[in-house]
Design a protein around this motif. Sequence first.
Motif, short mmCIF file in Angstrom:
data_model
loop_
_atom_site.label_atom_id
_atom_site.label_comp_id
_atom_site.label_asym_id
_atom_site.label_seq_id
_atom_site.Cartn_x
_atom_site.Cartn_y
_atom_site.Cartn_z
N THR A 1 28.10 -22.16 8.28
CA THR A 1 30.00 -22.79 8.55
C THR A 1 30.74 -21.24 8.02
O THR A 1 30.04 -20.61 7.41
CB THR A 1 30.80 -23.42 6.70
N ALA A 2 31.27 -21.29 9.18
CA ALA A 2 32.35 -20.12 8.90
C ALA A 2 33.47 -19.71 7.49
O ALA A 2 33.28 -20.81 6.94
CB ALA A 2 33.22 -19.62 10.07
N VAL A 3 33.95 -18.71 6.55
CA VAL A 3 34.75 -19.27 6.24
C VAL A 3 35.90 -18.94 6.73
O VAL A 3 36.37 -18.82 7.71
CB VAL A 3 35.12 -16.68 5.22
N ILE A 4 36.80 -19.95 5.99
CA ILE A 4 37.95 -20.07 6.24
C ILE A 4 39.15 -19.18 6.61
O ILE A 4 39.02 -18.26 5.34
CB ILE A 4 39.12 -21.35 6.06
N ASP A 5 39.86 -18.84 7.12
CA ASP A 5 41.00 -18.00 7.22
C ASP A 5 41.90 -17.60 6.40
O ASP A 5 42.44 -18.40 6.19
CB ASP A 5 41.71 -17.46 8.57
N ARG A 6 42.22 -16.33 6.02
CA ARG A 6 43.06 -16.49 4.90
C ARG A 6 44.81 -16.68 5.08
O ARG A 6 45.39 -17.53 4.45
CB ARG A 6 43.94 -14.47 4.51
N ASP A 7 45.03 -16.85 6.18
CA ASP A 7 46.56 -17.35 7.33
C ASP A 7 46.61 -19.24 6.77
O ASP A 7 47.29 -19.71 6.43
CB ASP A 7 46.93 -17.30 8.59
N ARG A 8 45.02 -19.42 7.18
CA ARG A 8 45.09 -21.05 7.12
C ARG A 8 45.39 -21.50 5.66
O ARG A 8 45.15 -22.44 5.53
CB ARG A 8 43.61 -21.04 7.77
N VAL A 9 44.75 -21.24 4.79
CA VAL A 9 44.43 -21.14 3.52
C VAL A 9 45.97 -21.08 3.00
O VAL A 9 46.05 -22.21 2.03
CB VAL A 9 43.69 -20.53 2.57
N ALA A 10 46.42 -20.28 3.51
CA ALA A 10 48.12 -19.93 2.93
C ALA A 10 48.67 -21.34 3.76
O ALA A 10 50.00 -22.00 2.94
CB ALA A 10 48.49 -18.83 3.14
N HIS A 135 31.43 -25.53 1.83
CA HIS A 135 30.31 -24.49 1.89
C HIS A 135 28.79 -25.54 1.43
O HIS A 135 27.93 -24.59 1.07
CB HIS A 135 30.41 -23.21 1.21
N GLN A 136 28.33 -26.56 1.08
CA GLN A 136 28.33 -27.24 0.24
C GLN A 136 28.24 -28.67 1.33
O GLN A 136 28.66 -29.88 0.36
CB GLN A 136 28.52 -27.29 -1.74
N PRO A 137 27.64 -28.79 1.62
CA PRO A 137 27.63 -29.96 2.58
C PRO A 137 27.08 -30.94 2.03
O PRO A 137 27.61 -32.58 2.26
CB PRO A 137 26.93 -29.67 3.99
N THR A 138 26.02 -30.77 1.35
CA THR A 138 25.06 -32.36 1.27
C THR A 138 25.84 -32.61 -0.20
O THR A 138 25.61 -33.35 -0.94
CB THR A 138 23.81 -32.48 0.86
N GLU A 139 26.68 -31.98 -1.00
CA GLU A 139 26.84 -32.29 -1.71
C GLU A 139 28.47 -32.58 -1.84
O GLU A 139 29.49 -33.00 -2.70
CB GLU A 139 27.19 -30.83 -3.33
N PHE A 140 28.88 -32.85 -0.45
CA PHE A 140 30.74 -32.47 -0.12
C PHE A 140 30.95 -34.08 -1.04
O PHE A 140 32.41 -33.17 -1.92
CB PHE A 140 31.05 -32.18 1.21
N LEU A 302 37.83 -16.60 -3.65
CA LEU A 302 37.94 -16.93 -4.03
C LEU A 302 36.18 -17.74 -2.91
O LEU A 302 35.13 -17.39 -2.81
CB LEU A 302 37.53 -18.19 -4.60
N LEU A 303 36.64 -18.68 -1.21
CA LEU A 303 35.64 -18.50 -0.89
C LEU A 303 35.00 -17.77 0.24
O LEU A 303 33.73 -17.82 0.27
CB LEU A 303 37.20 -19.44 -0.01
N ALA A 304 35.32 -16.43 0.83
CA ALA A 304 34.68 -15.87 0.91
C ALA A 304 34.00 -15.30 -0.08
O ALA A 304 32.37 -15.01 0.79
CB ALA A 304 35.22 -14.42 1.57
N ALA A 305 33.75 -14.75 -1.28
CA ALA A 305 32.52 -14.57 -1.77
C ALA A 305 31.76 -15.87 -2.23
O ALA A 305 30.54 -15.45 -2.15
CB ALA A 305 33.26 -13.74 -3.60
N GLN A 306 31.85 -17.12 -2.30
CA GLN A 306 31.20 -17.99 -2.21
C GLN A 306 30.78 -17.49 -0.56
O GLN A 306 28.96 -18.19 -0.65
CB GLN A 306 31.72 -19.00 -1.90
N TYR A 307 30.85 -17.24 0.13
CA TYR A 307 29.89 -17.10 1.71
C TYR A 307 29.71 -16.32 1.15
O TYR A 307 28.01 -16.35 1.66
CB TYR A 307 32.00 -17.13 3.10
N ASP A 308 30.12 -14.93 0.83
CA ASP A 308 28.94 -13.75 0.59
C ASP A 308 27.95 -14.27 0.10
O ASP A 308 26.46 -13.51 0.00
CB ASP A 308 29.54 -12.95 -0.04
#
Length: 310
Positions: A1-10, A135-140, A302-308
């Motif tokens: 999974t990619a990181v969700i865009d900043r503009d889409r989170v907003a 970012h946690q598909p098995t625990e979604f 937070l999402l970007a850090a989680q992804y990294d």
Amino acid sequence: TAVIDRDRVAGCLLGLALGDALGAPYEGGPIERLLWRMIGRTSHGEMRWTDDTQMTLDVTESLIAQGQIDQDDLARRFAASYRWSRGYGAGAARLLRRIRRGQPWRSANRAIFANGSYGNGAAMRSAVVGFYAAHQPTEFTARVHQVAEITHAHPLALEGSLVVALAASRVALGASNEAILAALREQVQLAPFRARLEIAQQWLERGAVPSAPEIRSALGNRVTAAESCITALYLALAYRERPFLDMQQQAIAVGGDVDTIGAIAGSLWGAARGAAALPETSLARLEACSQIRAAADQLHKLLAAQYDSK
Ligand code: F2R
Ligand code: MG
Ligand code: MG
Ligand code: MG
């Protein structure tokens, strides 16, 4: 999974607040509407939003502060933010006051209704949980349920929260309507949701949007999760390529729990199209618009850090 865009989170957070604030004047009966005419504006003349947005901000701010789902922190924030003037559900209001008085959420969430609430109050705050859990598909599902169960222990409310979280995470990553519906068909178990999902899918395949009374009677427009979540999902997917305010008009015409159907549909529409696509003149009149943008930016970090760190 990619990181969700900043503009889409907003877009998700602002779309939710806008759908909530634009729908709030139409929620409930004559008494609620009269009351909202009196308290529906801030002292600066902006459109106020309700519990739907407040609880979403509580979830967002808790995720940012804790870096993870912390149920006790969430319960404290929900309880601390409670104000009668935000139009909470009657059961939710009593539950949050119990937590504020010190009762643990693990018992308070079954103190009002023995099997827990099946209202849509968990679903309405679940889009951002979907972003976090993406970012946690098995625990979604487990993650989404953790946020929901604090106030909504009933299986139907948990299922509604899964529908909204899953749709939000998929739509924000650019999935097609077909792919979103396929994912939902795989995950959603309970009959009241499955039956409505099937109708929504038929309507989306056909293309034309049915009349508001048809949508109301087939998908629902009430404060229960089962009678509002698929309605909102349908509106967001049907109006995905059309203007936000056209969708909002249809939500008003469907009636009933307009603020919440508008909030959930708005969050999904905003997650699909981004904040830049939202109507600027409406955003300019929205309560705490810049605070919501700031919260969205922090959540995106937070999402970007989680992804990294994966
Ligand atoms: N509640 C409102 N607006 C008030 C105007 C509504 C109008 N009078 C009407 O009833 O149509 N708005 C906010 O509430 C909704 C979210 O509610 P939430 O957080 O789920 O609250 P609650 O109280 O837990 O559930 C809502 C009502 O559903 C019924 N209910 C739920 N679980 C039940 C159960 N296990 N057994 C029996 N009834 C149950 C109760 O009537 C609850 O009060 C959103 O619309 C938000 O905008
Ligand atoms: Mg509300
Ligand atoms: Mg707070
Ligand atoms: Mg509502």
